[in-house]
Structure formats: C-alpha cells, structure tokens
Scaffold this active site. Sequence first.
Site, short mmCIF file in Angstrom:
data_model
loop_
_atom_site.label_atom_id
_atom_site.label_comp_id
_atom_site.label_asym_id
_atom_site.label_seq_id
_atom_site.Cartn_x
_atom_site.Cartn_y
_atom_site.Cartn_z
N ASP A 40 -57.83 91.44 121.28
CA ASP A 40 -59.13 90.89 120.88
C ASP A 40 -59.73 90.01 121.98
O ASP A 40 -60.91 90.12 122.31
CB ASP A 40 -58.97 90.02 119.62
CG ASP A 40 -58.31 90.77 118.48
OD1 ASP A 40 -58.13 92.00 118.61
OD2 ASP A 40 -57.98 90.13 117.47
N TYR B 107 -47.94 92.96 107.75
CA TYR B 107 -47.97 92.98 109.23
C TYR B 107 -46.59 92.63 109.78
O TYR B 107 -46.05 93.34 110.64
CB TYR B 107 -49.03 91.99 109.73
CG TYR B 107 -49.17 91.91 111.23
CD1 TYR B 107 -49.97 92.81 111.92
CD2 TYR B 107 -48.48 90.95 111.96
CE1 TYR B 107 -50.10 92.74 113.30
CE2 TYR B 107 -48.61 90.87 113.34
CZ TYR B 107 -49.42 91.77 114.00
OH TYR B 107 -49.53 91.69 115.37
MG MG Z 1 -59.04 87.51 114.22
#
Ligand code: MG
Length: 413
Positions: free
Chosen positions: A193, A250
Amino acid sequence: MSTPEWLESWSDEDGAQRVRALFAQVFGEDGGEPDGVWAAPGRVNLIGEHTDYNGGLALPTALPHRTYVALRHRDDDTVRLGSAQAPGTLWTASLADVAPGTVTGWGAYVAGVAWALGEAGHPVRGFDAVVDSCVPFGAGLSSSAALECAVAVALDETAGLGLAADDAGRATLVTACVRAENEIAGAPTGGMDQAASLRCTAEHALLVDSRPGLSALDSGTPVPFDLAPADLTMLVVDTRAEHALVDGQYAERRATCERAAALLGVKTLRDVDPDLLEETLAALAPHDADGVLRRRVRHVVTEIARTARFRDLVTDGRVAEVGPLMVASHVSLRDDYEVSARELDLVVDAALDAGALGARMTGGGFGGSAIALVRAAEVDAVVVAVQGAFDAAGLRAPGFLLAPPSAAAGRVA
Ligand code: MG
Ligand code: ADP
C-alpha cells in the site's frame, strides 16, 4: 433501480482548498498559515493478492482519489491533528511519548510516521496538521496508507530531509510508513500500500516484489499500464460489505502459509517453482487430511505466476488480454483461498455478464472492493448491471469509482 452512486476524486485545487479552510477553522486562534499542502493517493491492486507475506508479487496502481494534509511545523514536540473524517476532535500527543503500544486512535497513523522517521535517523519535530480525504475508508483502497504517505511527504519537506526527491528516498519513506502502520497503528500489513502511494506514476502500475532480502528500492518497479489509448477503463466497486472475524482470518491464512513453507523446507512460498506445483502439493498430502493446506498453497503459487504473466502482457502492450488472468485470480481467491464474499462474487459475475473483459475482488477480501476491466463505451452498462444485481439481492448500495493509473504522493500547494 436505484441511482448508482459515484465516488468522485477531487482535483488538487479542491483538496488543497478544503484542508486550508479546515486548518484555519481548527488552528485559527493561533493565526498563521500551514507551511503547505501535500497529498497521497489510495491504491487498487490489479492482481497479486495474499502474496506479499509469501515473498511474492503484487501489481497496484495509485488511485486519483487522495488524502490531503495541510501541515505547519512546530518548534516543540507536540502533535495536534484534526480530520474532516473525525470532526470536532483534536488528536494530540507529544512525540516523546510515541512508541509501540502507547498511542491509540487515528492519530497513530500520523504520529507513527514521525516516530518511524526518527527511528530511521531522520528526526522530526512536532507539527499541527489537518486532513481531508476522498479515499473511501476501510474499502480495501488503503486510506490508511494514503494518510501515512501524505504526512510522510509533508514531514520530509518541512524537516528538510529531501527523501521524496528521488525513488531511493521514497523507498526509505515507504519503510517508515510501513513501520508506522505495523508498529504504532498495530495493523499487520505488508508494504504494497505504502509503495503504491509513494512510488506509482501516472499510466503505470508498480510491480511490488516482496522477496525476502530485496532492498526497499529494488522491491518496486514501474510497469506500463496505460488504459486510455486502448479505450479501456478500470472500474472499482466499493461493496460496503461488512464482515466480522476478518483479522483472525488474515492471521490464520498467514500462519497456514508459514506452516506449508516450513514443511516444504523453503523460506517462503515464493520459492516454490510453479512448474513443479503438482509435485509440491503431493509432498504436502501426508500433512493435509482435509486438503486445506494444498488449496492455500495452490492459490499463492498460481497467483504469483499470474501476476508475473500480467506484468509480461502489459509490458508487451497487450493490456486488453489480461482479463482471463483477473478472472482466474478471483476464482482462486474464492475457491482455494476462501477470502471472497457474496458481494464480491456478485460484482464479478454481474460485470462479466455485462461484458467486462475481466473482474476480480481486490484487497484482502471478506468485503472491500472489486475491480472490473471494461471497454470505455461499456462502463455505464456494467455499472447498471452491478447496481441492479445489488438491488435484486437486497444489498446495501455499492459505490463506484474510476481508477485511471495515477501519480504518487507529493506537494500540491
Ligand atoms: Mg489500510
Ligand atoms: P483502508 O486502508 O482499507 O481504508 P484501514 O482500516 O487500513 O482501511 O484504515 C482505515 C483507518 O485509517 C481509519 O479507521 C482511520 O483510523 C484511519 N484514517 C484513514 N484516513 C483517515 C482520515 N482522512 N482521517 C482520519 N483517519 C483516517
């Protein structure tokens, strides 16, 4: 049918004007102007999901949707923050108190960047800042990285670090933002990200390679991804689906992959040769009565190979041919990795039925967003089909975004 809701991006002029007005409102009593306005984009991952913690490949582009920050440096260690997305409250801390486990709330993403820069030998002082954003929150489009990276380029300039001036310095900022998110905000994410938000360029995707041992600089490589000349559009659908238990899922997927790598005697699943996949799966069979381990490994190994193939196609100018790779990625995430959701499957099926060249869930799954590669002339038809499918299923209305591959973080005013 209800009217589709478009989530428009802001121009930099609009974004800057918003945060300047908010800065005056929040800090007006002290007088003074911000030192400047900086912005950083959210991102959308084209392919390569749940690969980063397996040492694999991902291929994000920066969104035109950005988080804007107006910031003024201080000569002490106080941090004061306002956000249009958290109205009416001022988040405050002293940088001397910021360390893993000591701060809570959204300001952790911001103060965490200052902390991580200090840890990297680039000390920064306190600051007053406000933020406003058109990146949807919690939609898998990385509003958290957009916030960190906007602050990172602001602090870089106000502290005179000069790291944002070149790609190597930006890679250093990526590392600081990842540490802020992992260690101060406490979110266990990989580096895709922040790399996308700080290192993408317009008309390009960024190949993010998480192979252990690669330098931060070498882990990001631009890949041409220009849709407009091919009359193609990347449509993003924020499903607004909310699902519980996501964090545990996750961690469970990660642990399963680590167990498989240990059983196979490799550092990460990146080291499994995709041409030897069947032999590899056979080796896992004695440890895998229910077949779950093998399905997880098959997703990771085939997804990394699909991402490399996607990179090769777009590098050859064959962007219109990537659709089947997107669909195969979705099927693998849905059936082998089991991280899709009803809403994501609905977007993919409706978009493909309406003529999309490819479609898939994007981000970690269990909700969030899906993407569709669509001929520019067919965008409206695909949007109507997706909206109609959500209406018919009685689901909350989704949000639609257009995602031309856009530029990285920087100063805007
Ligand atoms: Mg995030
Ligand atoms: P995503 O990154 O997919 O949007 P995350 O849960 O990782 O979702 O990050 C969302 C969080 O980031 C929010 O809950 C908030 O704490 C913080 N955040 C992001 N943008 C802003 C903003 N403009 N103002 C305040 N907090 C923000």
